[in-house]
Structures are given as structure tokens and as C-alpha cells.
Motif scaffolding. Structure first.
Motif, PDB file in Angstrom:
ATOM      1  N   ILE A 100       0.841  -1.204   0.000  1.00 12.48           N
ATOM      2  CA  ILE A 100       0.000   0.000   0.000  1.00 12.48           C
ATOM      3  C   ILE A 100       0.871   1.247   0.000  1.00 12.48           C
ATOM      4  O   ILE A 100       0.556   2.258  -0.639  1.00 12.48           O
ATOM      5  CB  ILE A 100      -0.962  -0.013   1.206  1.00 12.48           C
ATOM      6  N   GLY A 101       1.995   1.166   0.687  1.00 15.87           N
ATOM      7  CA  GLY A 101       2.904   2.308   0.747  1.00 15.87           C
ATOM      8  C   GLY A 101       3.414   2.725  -0.606  1.00 15.87           C
ATOM      9  O   GLY A 101       3.358   3.909  -0.980  1.00 15.87           O
ATOM     10  N   PHE A 102       3.920   1.779  -1.416  1.00 13.24           N
ATOM     11  CA  PHE A 102       4.465   2.213  -2.705  1.00 13.24           C
ATOM     12  C   PHE A 102       3.359   2.546  -3.701  1.00 13.24           C
ATOM     13  O   PHE A 102       3.555   3.383  -4.589  1.00 13.24           O
ATOM     14  CB  PHE A 102       5.503   1.245  -3.275  1.00 13.24           C
ATOM     15  N   HIS A 103       2.184   1.945  -3.566  1.00 11.29           N
ATOM     16  CA  HIS A 103       1.077   2.386  -4.412  1.00 11.29           C
ATOM     17  C   HIS A 103       0.692   3.835  -4.097  1.00 11.29           C
ATOM     18  O   HIS A 103       0.368   4.616  -4.996  1.00 11.29           O
ATOM     19  CB  HIS A 103      -0.143   1.479  -4.205  1.00 11.29           C
ATOM     20  N   THR A 104       0.709   4.178  -2.824  1.00 11.67           N
ATOM     21  CA  THR A 104       0.370   5.543  -2.426  1.00 11.67           C
ATOM     22  C   THR A 104       1.412   6.521  -2.934  1.00 11.67           C
ATOM     23  O   THR A 104       1.085   7.610  -3.425  1.00 11.67           O
ATOM     24  CB  THR A 104       0.239   5.625  -0.898  1.00 11.67           C
ATOM     25  N   LEU A 105       2.676   6.148  -2.833  1.00  9.71           N
ATOM     26  CA  LEU A 105       3.748   6.985  -3.366  1.00  9.71           C
ATOM     27  C   LEU A 105       3.520   7.251  -4.852  1.00  9.71           C
ATOM     28  O   LEU A 105       3.628   8.398  -5.319  1.00  9.71           O
ATOM     29  CB  LEU A 105       5.086   6.267  -3.138  1.00  9.71           C
ATOM     30  N   MET A 106       3.156   6.216  -5.602  1.00 17.38           N
ATOM     31  CA  MET A 106       2.969   6.364  -7.045  1.00 17.38           C
ATOM     32  C   MET A 106       1.731   7.182  -7.390  1.00 17.38           C
ATOM     33  O   MET A 106       1.579   7.629  -8.529  1.00 17.38           O
ATOM     34  CB  MET A 106       2.907   4.986  -7.706  1.00 17.38           C
ATOM     35  N   ALA A 107       0.843   7.402  -6.423  1.00 20.49           N
ATOM     36  CA  ALA A 107      -0.369   8.196  -6.669  1.00 20.49           C
ATOM     37  C   ALA A 107      -0.174   9.674  -6.357  1.00 20.49           C
ATOM     38  O   ALA A 107      -0.987  10.504  -6.776  1.00 20.49           O
ATOM     39  CB  ALA A 107      -1.522   7.647  -5.815  1.00 20.49           C
ATOM     40  N   TRP A 215      11.393   8.864 -10.479  1.00 19.54           N
ATOM     41  CA  TRP A 215      12.141   9.813 -11.308  1.00 19.54           C
ATOM     42  C   TRP A 215      11.294  11.042 -11.617  1.00 19.54           C
ATOM     43  O   TRP A 215      11.782  12.184 -11.560  1.00 19.54           O
ATOM     44  CB  TRP A 215      12.567   9.116 -12.600  1.00 19.54           C
ATOM     45  N   ASP A 216      10.031  10.834 -11.907  1.00 21.01           N
ATOM     46  CA  ASP A 216       9.123  11.929 -12.246  1.00 21.01           C
ATOM     47  C   ASP A 216       8.893  12.862 -11.059  1.00 21.01           C
ATOM     48  O   ASP A 216       8.657  14.058 -11.235  1.00 21.01           O
ATOM     49  CB  ASP A 216       7.789  11.343 -12.727  1.00 21.01           C
ATOM     50  N   LEU A 217       8.973  12.315  -9.839  1.00 21.19           N
ATOM     51  CA  LEU A 217       8.721  13.121  -8.641  1.00 21.19           C
ATOM     52  C   LEU A 217       9.856  14.084  -8.310  1.00 21.19           C
ATOM     53  O   LEU A 217       9.698  14.954  -7.451  1.00 21.19           O
ATOM     54  CB  LEU A 217       8.476  12.201  -7.435  1.00 21.19           C
ATOM     55  N   ARG A 218      10.992  13.950  -8.971  1.00 19.73           N
ATOM     56  CA  ARG A 218      12.112  14.851  -8.668  1.00 19.73           C
ATOM     57  C   ARG A 218      11.734  16.310  -8.852  1.00 19.73           C
ATOM     58  O   ARG A 218      12.214  17.179  -8.120  1.00 19.73           O
ATOM     59  CB  ARG A 218      13.313  14.534  -9.554  1.00 19.73           C
ATOM     60  N   ASP A 219      10.895  16.592  -9.842  1.00 14.23           N
ATOM     61  CA  ASP A 219      10.516  17.985 -10.092  1.00 14.23           C
ATOM     62  C   ASP A 219       9.607  18.531  -8.997  1.00 14.23           C
ATOM     63  O   ASP A 219       9.428  19.742  -8.892  1.00 14.23           O
ATOM     64  CB  ASP A 219       9.817  18.103 -11.451  1.00 14.23           C
ATOM     65  N   ILE A 220       9.034  17.651  -8.195  1.00 12.65           N
ATOM     66  CA  ILE A 220       8.183  18.086  -7.080  1.00 12.65           C
ATOM     67  C   ILE A 220       9.007  18.240  -5.805  1.00 12.65           C
ATOM     68  O   ILE A 220       8.881  19.230  -5.084  1.00 12.65           O
ATOM     69  CB  ILE A 220       7.035  17.091  -6.861  1.00 12.65           C
ATOM     70  N   VAL A 221       9.859  17.274  -5.516  1.00 13.52           N
ATOM     71  CA  VAL A 221      10.596  17.287  -4.242  1.00 13.52           C
ATOM     72  C   VAL A 221      11.976  17.917  -4.370  1.00 13.52           C
ATOM     73  O   VAL A 221      12.613  18.226  -3.353  1.00 13.52           O
ATOM     74  CB  VAL A 221      10.744  15.870  -3.659  1.00 13.52           C
ATOM     75  N   GLY A 222      12.478  18.083  -5.588  1.00 11.31           N
ATOM     76  CA  GLY A 222      13.815  18.626  -5.781  1.00 11.31           C
ATOM     77  C   GLY A 222      14.792  17.537  -6.209  1.00 11.31           C
ATOM     78  O   GLY A 222      14.778  16.432  -5.671  1.00 11.31           O
ATOM     79  N   HIS A 223      15.651  17.854  -7.170  1.00 11.68           N
ATOM     80  CA  HIS A 223      16.582  16.868  -7.710  1.00 11.68           C
ATOM     81  C   HIS A 223      17.612  16.433  -6.679  1.00 11.68           C
ATOM     82  O   HIS A 223      18.231  15.381  -6.843  1.00 11.68           O
ATOM     83  CB  HIS A 223      17.260  17.436  -8.956  1.00 11.68           C
ATOM     84  N   HIS A 357       2.985   2.578 -19.904  1.00  9.64           N
ATOM     85  CA  HIS A 357       3.188   4.014 -19.682  1.00  9.64           C
ATOM     86  C   HIS A 357       4.544   4.250 -19.037  1.00  9.64           C
ATOM     87  O   HIS A 357       5.302   5.152 -19.430  1.00  9.64           O
ATOM     88  CB  HIS A 357       2.053   4.540 -18.791  1.00  9.64           C
ATOM     89  N   ALA A 358       4.894   3.432 -18.058  1.00  7.65           N
ATOM     90  CA  ALA A 358       6.190   3.572 -17.389  1.00  7.65           C
ATOM     91  C   ALA A 358       7.341   3.224 -18.323  1.00  7.65           C
ATOM     92  O   ALA A 358       8.335   3.954 -18.406  1.00  7.65           O
ATOM     93  CB  ALA A 358       6.230   2.691 -16.142  1.00  7.65           C
ATOM     94  N   TRP A 359       7.224   2.090 -19.054  1.00  8.44           N
ATOM     95  CA  TRP A 359       8.308   1.699 -19.962  1.00  8.44           C
ATOM     96  C   TRP A 359       8.543   2.773 -21.021  1.00  8.44           C
ATOM     97  O   TRP A 359       9.699   3.078 -21.364  1.00  8.44           O
ATOM     98  CB  TRP A 359       7.978   0.375 -20.646  1.00  8.44           C
ATOM     99  N   ARG A 360       7.476   3.342 -21.566  1.00 12.93           N
ATOM    100  CA  ARG A 360       7.634   4.394 -22.575  1.00 12.93           C
ATOM    101  C   ARG A 360       8.373   5.589 -22.000  1.00 12.93           C
ATOM    102  O   ARG A 360       9.283   6.145 -22.637  1.00 12.93           O
ATOM    103  CB  ARG A 360       6.269   4.858 -23.099  1.00 12.93           C
ATOM    104  N   ASN A 361       7.976   5.996 -20.808  1.00  9.76           N
ATOM    105  CA  ASN A 361       8.605   7.169 -20.199  1.00  9.76           C
ATOM    106  C   ASN A 361      10.040   6.880 -19.789  1.00  9.76           C
ATOM    107  O   ASN A 361      10.917   7.746 -19.916  1.00  9.76           O
ATOM    108  CB  ASN A 361       7.782   7.634 -18.999  1.00  9.76           C
ATOM    109  N   LEU A 362      10.297   5.668 -19.293  1.00  5.92           N
ATOM    110  CA  LEU A 362      11.664   5.301 -18.944  1.00  5.92           C
ATOM    111  C   LEU A 362      12.552   5.302 -20.187  1.00  5.92           C
ATOM    112  O   LEU A 362      13.718   5.717 -20.137  1.00  5.92           O
ATOM    113  CB  LEU A 362      11.695   3.927 -18.272  1.00  5.92           C
ATOM    114  N   SER A 363      12.001   4.847 -21.306  1.00  2.00           N
ATOM    115  CA  SER A 363      12.757   4.864 -22.559  1.00  2.00           C
ATOM    116  C   SER A 363      13.139   6.292 -22.949  1.00  2.00           C
ATOM    117  O   SER A 363      14.249   6.545 -23.429  1.00  2.00           O
ATOM    118  CB  SER A 363      11.925   4.216 -23.676  1.00  2.00           C
ATOM    119  N   GLN A 364      12.236   7.223 -22.702  1.00  4.32           N
ATOM    120  CA  GLN A 364      12.471   8.609 -23.108  1.00  4.32           C
ATOM    121  C   GLN A 364      13.480   9.327 -22.221  1.00  4.32           C
ATOM    122  O   GLN A 364      14.164  10.251 -22.676  1.00  4.32           O
ATOM    123  CB  GLN A 364      11.144   9.380 -23.099  1.00  4.32           C
ATOM    124  N   VAL A 365      13.586   8.922 -20.956  1.00  6.99           N
ATOM    125  CA  VAL A 365      14.486   9.639 -20.043  1.00  6.99           C
ATOM    126  C   VAL A 365      15.781   8.868 -19.778  1.00  6.99           C
ATOM    127  O   VAL A 365      16.618   9.324 -18.998  1.00  6.99           O
ATOM    128  CB  VAL A 365      13.788   9.960 -18.696  1.00  6.99           C
TER     129      VAL A 365
END
Length: 515
Positions: A100-107, A215-223, A357-365
Motif C-alpha cells: 500500500i505504501g508504494f502504491h500511495t507513493l505512485m499516486a 524519477w518523475d517526482l524529482r521535479d516536485i521534491v527537488g533533484h 506508460h512507465a516503460w515508454r517514459n523510462l525509454s524517453q528519459v
């Protein structure tokens, strides 16, 4: 030898300890009080000027959380900062090791993005919804007493991706954490790409989605917190080693073979465009084939120089077919909040769509081999996941909406009313049929998204509402016009499935916010 501690210093330390015990670390952090001496590095991750707010997320009783969050908003604390604190609190508490913890993180990231599409007075609702779940789960798991992530010292050497991978396979948590911290200190790009090689050992939804969301959350919490965020994915991989099976090595060999056969190592991604019929053909090859055939088709398309973005489009459409064709949860699989016939939550289609969705985005970054490997494994995973549902016959079933589901209305207001009624009656096929008609009539898709967004916020969604909404939003907006409405049709179906189970805390949040 150090001078004996003076009586005054001793009493000051005792007083500090007494005060900490009385007011708690959250309030103590606001006053700049710490229980660790300057000479002794703390065993607790500290987030500097965010520390007080992070502690607030961990320690505030969940019964008092939402009034306290509303008070923070009135004080001028932006939603983005509240989400950042929730992310860091989650990372420190769970370290990617609680379901539940990592699902919540991903939300949390999707919840913040959803808020930007809502009327001003309602913007806090999706954020409050996930922060409520976040704090509740942290306290169920023991809160600060049971934190998983602690400080890790980076070394002075220059380890490589193979060393990290080998440490993970040995289940050497301390060794892997040290190597990863060192790699991230030397180059965050190198560390991230090395981590992806560990992730690729076993393509499954949580292992796949967690590193991209982090990786996507870096822009929210800071790199500067990238290492902390990605450590969750590393710990997930380490824990998964307990369940390593021989086919993991087969996956790796198959990927290496395809990369070698098609001479993908060391080459730049192509830029060739695909016609609509070519995208459709590749999509159905991925959907209907074996994992090996699906992965091989994508590797061949990459070798022919087709644009990875357009290949990713085909993989996403293949996953979408699973959502549209699913006959729903069989009676033997029912569970609280997920009755027979439902397709929300951890259904094979939602999982497949989130994974792609994740694989596509991981490919791009990512870079190098990972640009190709992520797409090849994305196709492999879609076909594999479809085949895992042995009691379901996706290849035999027609995709929704069936002809009898499609609305005959052409009036926008009537279509939106029909959509609302279908969702509230859990009529999945009819909800899909209304949205299909909206697309045929050329209706503004943003109006449809806003209708569905209300329910993505109000309903529980079995841990997946926010993530799948964001997946659909992204895939719709980067899919060509000929096919994009399939994604929105799937979201309507999933929304109708999840209706009727309000999210915990939302009624209180609405009252507090005057919505």
C-alpha cells in the motif's frame, strides 16, 4: 581525550531530551532542536528545511490530518510543498517495501497533476485524498519507529552498473545501497541507468512503474532528493531477489539476443514515421502474440529505424486492448471493493497500461541500450500479462463498446448526462459506448476528462484511480487522432467499475474546503 562534559552542557542535553520527548520531533524540528549531537551523525534521514513538514505528515494523527492540512493551506503552504513532504515521508517510512505504501507513493504525483485540472476551490481534493491514505498507512506500519530508509554514505570510487547488478543478485542490501549512492553522487544519470538494468530482470508492474514515478517526482521534491527517491526502486529489486526464478535469466538472455540480432547496441534511435495501419498492425501483433513474438516485433521495428515514440504508441494501444476486452474479475477472484465483473484496481488491463506508460517514459528519459530495452520489455510484458490470465480469453473476446452499448445521441449535454448515469449505475459497457460516441461526434475531449476526473477523485479506486487517470491522460494526448479515443473509452469503463466506493476522508475534505 575529550574534556569531561560540563555540568551545564550535561543539563542542557537532558533538558533537550526532555523537551523532545514532550513536544515530539515534528515541533522540535520547527524550533531547530535535534536529538543528535553535532559529533554524532544521525541515523535518521533528515530533509533540511522540509524536515518539519515531513515529520508533520508522519506524526499527525490521521483523525486530525485534514483539518491540519487545511490550516497549512490557509497559512499559504502550496499544494506542491505538501505533496513533496508526503513523498519524502513515504520514502523514508516504507523505502519501497510496503504494498500500500508504494502504491500511495505512485499516486502522489498524479494527484497533484489532477489538481491542476480542477476548479480552484476543489484543487486540494485529490491531494488531500492521497495524503490521507499516506499518513494512515504510515501510522498503521509503526510510523517513525519503523522507518526503512536511513542515511547511506557514498564512497570515493567509481563503481559500474555490473557491480550494482551483482550486489542486487547477491541480496547484499548494504553493498548495493553503497554502490548506488556512490554512482548517484558521481552522476545521477549513470546511477539511474544502472538501476534500470536491475529493474529489467523481471518485468512486472510494480517493479516497472516505481522507478519512473520516483524519477518523475524529482521535479516536485527537488533533484537533490533523487537518490532517496530511487532507493525505493533499488530496495524493491533487492526484496524481489527472494523470489528469483530461472525464467528471469531467460528474460535477460532473450533481451540480449534481440539487441545483438538487430544490432541495436551503440546505435541512435530512428526517426521514421509509421502510418496508421502500420501502428495498428504492430499493436495487434504485440497484443495477440507470445511474449517472444511481441518483443521480437518491437526489436525489428527499432532496427528498421522507426521512431521509438511511435513504437511506444503501438505498445500502449496493445495494452489498451486488454482493458477494452476484459470480461472482468471472475467470481473466484472477488475481494473487498472489487466484485465479480469489475476491472478497476489491480486488473490485468490497468496493470498492463500503467506498465507500458512507465516503460515508454523510462525509454524517453534513459540513454544507450535502455532506450531500446525498455520498449522491447514493454512489449514482452503486455503479451506476458495477457497470457497470465489463463481463465480469460482475451483473443476471443470483442473490445468494448459493443454495438448495443453505443449511444445514439449526438447532443453534447445529453451525452454527458448519459455518461454520468452510466457511471453511477456501474454500466461499464454503456459508459464506454457514450465516450466512443463523444469521439465520433468530435466532442472536446477535455470536457469528457473533467467528467471522469470528478469520480477519479471521489472514489477509492483500489489504489489505482490516480495513477490510471494520469496514464490515460498522457497516452490520449500523445496518441494519433485515429486511435486516441480508445484510451478515453477505457477510462470511462474503469470509472464505471470503481463507482460506489467513496474514498476514505473525502467527505470530510469537502466539508473543510467548502466544496
Amino acid at each position: 581525550m575529550n574534556e569531561p562534559q560540563s555540568r551545564r552542557a550535561f543539563l542542557a542535553d537532558v533538558s533537550k531530551g526532555t523537551l523532545l520527548a514532550t513536544i515530539g520531533p515534528a515541533l522540535a524540528a520547527e524550533f531547530g532542536i535535534s536529538s543528535a549531537s553535532a559529533a554524532e551523525p544521525s541515523a535518521v534521514l533528515n530533509f533540511g528545511d522540509m524536515e518539519a513538514l515531513v515529520c508533520f505528515m508522519q506524526e499527525t494523527p490521521v483523525s486530525k490530518l485534514q483539518p491540519a492540512l487545511a490550516a497549512k493551506l490557509r497559512e499559504g503552504v502550496p499544494l506542491k510543498k505538501l505533496v513533496a513532504a508526503g513523498v519524502l515521508a513515504n520514502a523514508r517510512t516504507f523505502g519501497g517495501e510496503d504494498y500500500i505504501g508504494f502504491h500511495t507513493l505512485m499516486a502522489l504525483g498524479p494527484a497533484l497533476k489532477m489538481s491542476g485540472s480542477m476548479p480552484e476551490r476543489q484543487q486540494a481534493l485529490p491531494v488531500f485524498k492521497v495524503l490521507y491514505r499516506n499518513t494512515n498507512r504510515m501510522q498503521e506500519n509503526g510510523g517513525r519507529r519503523e522507518e526503512v530508509l536511513h542515511p547511506v554514505a557514498a564512497g570515493a570510487d567509481r563503481p559500474n552498473s555490473q557491480q550494482l547488478h551483482e550486489a542486487v543478485k547477491r541480496k547484499d542490501t548494504a553493498g548495493a545501497e553503497g554502490i548506488f549512492a556512490t554512482m548517484m553522487q558521481n552522476s545521477a544519470d549513470d546511477g539511474f541507468n544502472a538501476l534500470l538494468e536491475c529493474v529489467q530482470d523481471n518485468p512486472e508492474v510494480h517493479r516497472t512503474v516505481l522507478p519512473y514515478r520516483a524519477w518523475d517526482l524529482r521535479d516536485i521534491v527537488g533533484h537533490e532528493h533523487a537518490t532517496t527517491l530511487l532507493r525505493m526502486s533499488l530496495r524493491y529489486c533487492l526484496n524481489s531477489e527472494k523470489y528469483r526464478r530461472p525464467e528471469w535469466d531467460e528474460n535477460s538472455r532473450a533481451l540480449t539476443k534481440l539487441m545483438d540480432e538487430h544490432k541495436l547496441m551503440g546505435r541512435d534511435p530512428g526517426t521514421r514515421s509509421m502510418e496508421d495501419r502500420a501502428v495498428e498492425k504492430l499493436s495487434m501483433t504485440i497484443f495477440g502474440g507470445s511474449p517472444e513474438d511481441a518483443a521480437g516485433a518491437v526489436a525489428a521495428a527499432l532496427a528498421e529505424g522507426f521512431d521509438p515514440h511511435e513504437i511506444g504508441e503501438a505498445i500502449s494501444l496493445a495494452a489498451n486492448q486488454i482493458v477494452l476486452r476484459d470480461h472482468g474479475r471472475p467470481p473466484d477472484w472477488e475481494s473487498p471493493g472489487k466484485p465479480p465483473g469489475s476491472v478497476h484496481g489491480d486488473s490485468v488491463g490497468v496493470h498492463a497500461s500503467d506498465s507500458v506508460h512507465a516503460w515508454r517514459n523510462l525509454s524517453q528519459v534513459s540513454r544507450g541500450r535502455n532506450v531500446f530495452a525498455c520498449l522491447i520489455l514493454g512489449a514482452w510484458q503486455v503479451a506476458h500479462d495477457r497470457g497470465l490470465a489463463t481463465v480469460q480469453r482475451f483473443l476471443e473476446w470483442e473490445p468494448m463498446p459493443l454495438k448495443r452499448h453505443i449511444s445514439q445521441s449526438t447532443d453534447e449535454a445529453k451525452l454527458l448526462s448519459e455518461l454520468d448515469d452510466s457511471i453511477r449505475q456501474n454500466l461499464q459497457g454503456h459508459a464506454a459506448g457514450v465516450v466512443h460516441r463523444c469521439g465520433v461526434e468530435g466532442m472536446d475531449p477535455e470536457i469528457v476528462f473533467k467528467t471522469l476526473l470528478r469520480y477519479a477523485v471521489s472514489e477509492d479506486g483500489a489504489l489505482h484511480a490516480e495513477k490510471y487517470f494520469q496514464t490515460t491522460w498522457d497516452e490520449f494526448h500523445r496518441t494519433r487522432p485515429a486511435f486516441r479515443w480508445r484510451h478515453l473509452t477505457s477510462l470511462a469503463r474503469v470509472t464505471a467499475s470503481e463507482f460506489g466506493r467513496p474514498a476514505p476522508g473525502q467527505a470530510e475534505a469537502r466539508e473543510l474546503l467548502g466544496v
